[in-house]
Design a protein around this motif. Structure first.
Motif, short mmCIF file in Angstrom:
data_model
loop_
_atom_site.label_atom_id
_atom_site.label_comp_id
_atom_site.label_asym_id
_atom_site.label_seq_id
_atom_site.Cartn_x
_atom_site.Cartn_y
_atom_site.Cartn_z
N LEU A 95 -79.15 41.84 -36.45
CA LEU A 95 -80.22 40.87 -36.27
C LEU A 95 -80.27 39.98 -37.50
CD1 LEU A 95 -82.72 40.06 -34.46
CD2 LEU A 95 -84.07 41.53 -35.98
N VAL A 131 -82.57 37.76 -39.92
CA VAL A 131 -83.98 37.62 -40.30
C VAL A 131 -84.12 36.46 -41.27
CG1 VAL A 131 -84.55 40.04 -39.86
CG2 VAL A 131 -83.81 39.36 -42.13
N GLY A 163 -87.50 52.91 -34.85
CA GLY A 163 -87.65 52.46 -33.47
C GLY A 163 -87.95 53.56 -32.47
N GLU A 220 -81.52 51.23 -27.28
CA GLU A 220 -82.52 50.27 -27.76
C GLU A 220 -83.10 50.64 -29.13
OE1 GLU A 220 -84.68 53.55 -25.83
OE2 GLU A 220 -82.89 52.43 -25.27
N SER A 260 -81.91 48.38 -32.12
CA SER A 260 -82.46 47.04 -31.98
C SER A 260 -83.96 47.04 -32.27
CB SER A 260 -82.19 46.53 -30.57
OG SER A 260 -82.70 45.24 -30.41
N ASN A 261 -84.70 48.04 -31.74
CA ASN A 261 -86.13 48.15 -32.03
C ASN A 261 -86.37 48.28 -33.53
OD1 ASN A 261 -86.70 48.13 -29.31
ND2 ASN A 261 -87.06 50.33 -29.16
N LEU A 315 -84.50 47.21 -36.01
CA LEU A 315 -84.25 45.94 -36.69
C LEU A 315 -85.39 44.95 -36.46
CD1 LEU A 315 -80.42 45.47 -36.18
CD2 LEU A 315 -81.63 46.13 -38.28
N HIS A 316 -85.95 44.93 -35.26
CA HIS A 316 -87.09 44.04 -35.00
C HIS A 316 -88.33 44.49 -35.80
CE1 HIS A 316 -85.41 41.24 -32.12
NE2 HIS A 316 -84.70 42.26 -31.65
N HIS A 317 -88.53 45.80 -35.92
CA HIS A 317 -89.64 46.29 -36.75
C HIS A 317 -89.42 45.89 -38.21
CE1 HIS A 317 -90.53 49.80 -33.73
NE2 HIS A 317 -90.84 48.61 -33.24
N ALA A 363 -87.72 43.33 -39.31
CA ALA A 363 -87.94 41.87 -39.42
C ALA A 363 -89.43 41.56 -39.51
CB ALA A 363 -87.31 41.16 -38.22
N GLU A 364 -90.23 42.20 -38.68
CA GLU A 364 -91.69 41.98 -38.72
C GLU A 364 -92.26 42.41 -40.08
OE1 GLU A 364 -93.46 44.04 -35.40
OE2 GLU A 364 -92.18 42.97 -33.96
N SER A 413 -91.14 40.04 -42.98
CA SER A 413 -91.75 38.73 -42.84
C SER A 413 -93.20 38.71 -43.26
CB SER A 413 -91.64 38.24 -41.38
OG SER A 413 -90.28 38.07 -41.04
#
Length: 158
Positions: A10, A12, A34, A142, A145-146, A148-150, A152-153, A156
């Motif tokens: 991902l 970011v 995740g 998943e 991927s989950n 990496l999204h966590h 990123a959040e 940020s």
């Protein structure tokens, strides 16, 4: 996914040093996870050197005790490019045993404010005796991927 590892990537919109700082903070790992299995850092000190051990409190409904601890041993720490650790357990006598699987984050700066993050879970060194009672990977595709999204959040918002 191949037979021995799975990874996800991902990009970011955060500098690599900031992403690495979050990954090197065990207290952030429960927010990144995740699966929801990672509960809290037992050893909250920042990750700083190969060989360092940090423990995490975990929960899994299929674990015999539900709640348990893992001991993670840093394999690679190369700020701000990579961090990886083996996961295992601490026996009653204090001896650490590792099952042969590891987690690794690779960070590639794409400029001053953007980073490509790859998370890899590798079980290629897991002996057959462990593979007989744990299916690999022990989570769905998943999960990475989950995570990496966590991440990123989290990076940020810091």
């Amino acid at each position: 996914m191949n037979r021995e590892n799975v990874s996800a990537t991902l990009t970011v919109a955060v500098p690599a040093a900031r992403v690495f700082a979050v990954l090197a903070d065990p207290t952030a790992h429960s927010a990144i996870d995740g699966t929801g299995w990672v509960q809290k850092a037992v050893d909250p000190a920042p990750l700083t050197e190969a060989g360092q051990v940090f423990r995490m409190g975990m929960y899994h409904p299929n674990h015999p005790n539900g709640n348990y601890q893992v001991a993670n041993k840093i394999q690679v720490i190369d700020p701000p490019r990579a961090v990886s650790w083996l996961t295992g357990e601490e026996k009653d006598d204090g001896h650490l045993e590792f099952g042969g699987w590891f987690w690794r984050y690779d960070l590639v700066p794409l400029g001053p404010s953007e980073t490509e993050v790859t998370l890899t879970y590798d079980w290629s060194a897991v002996p057959q005796s462990i593979r007989e009672y744990i299916q690999f990977p022990p989570f769905g595709p998943e999960h990475l991927s989950n995570s990496l999204h966590h991440l990123a959040e989290l990076v940020s918002s810091r």
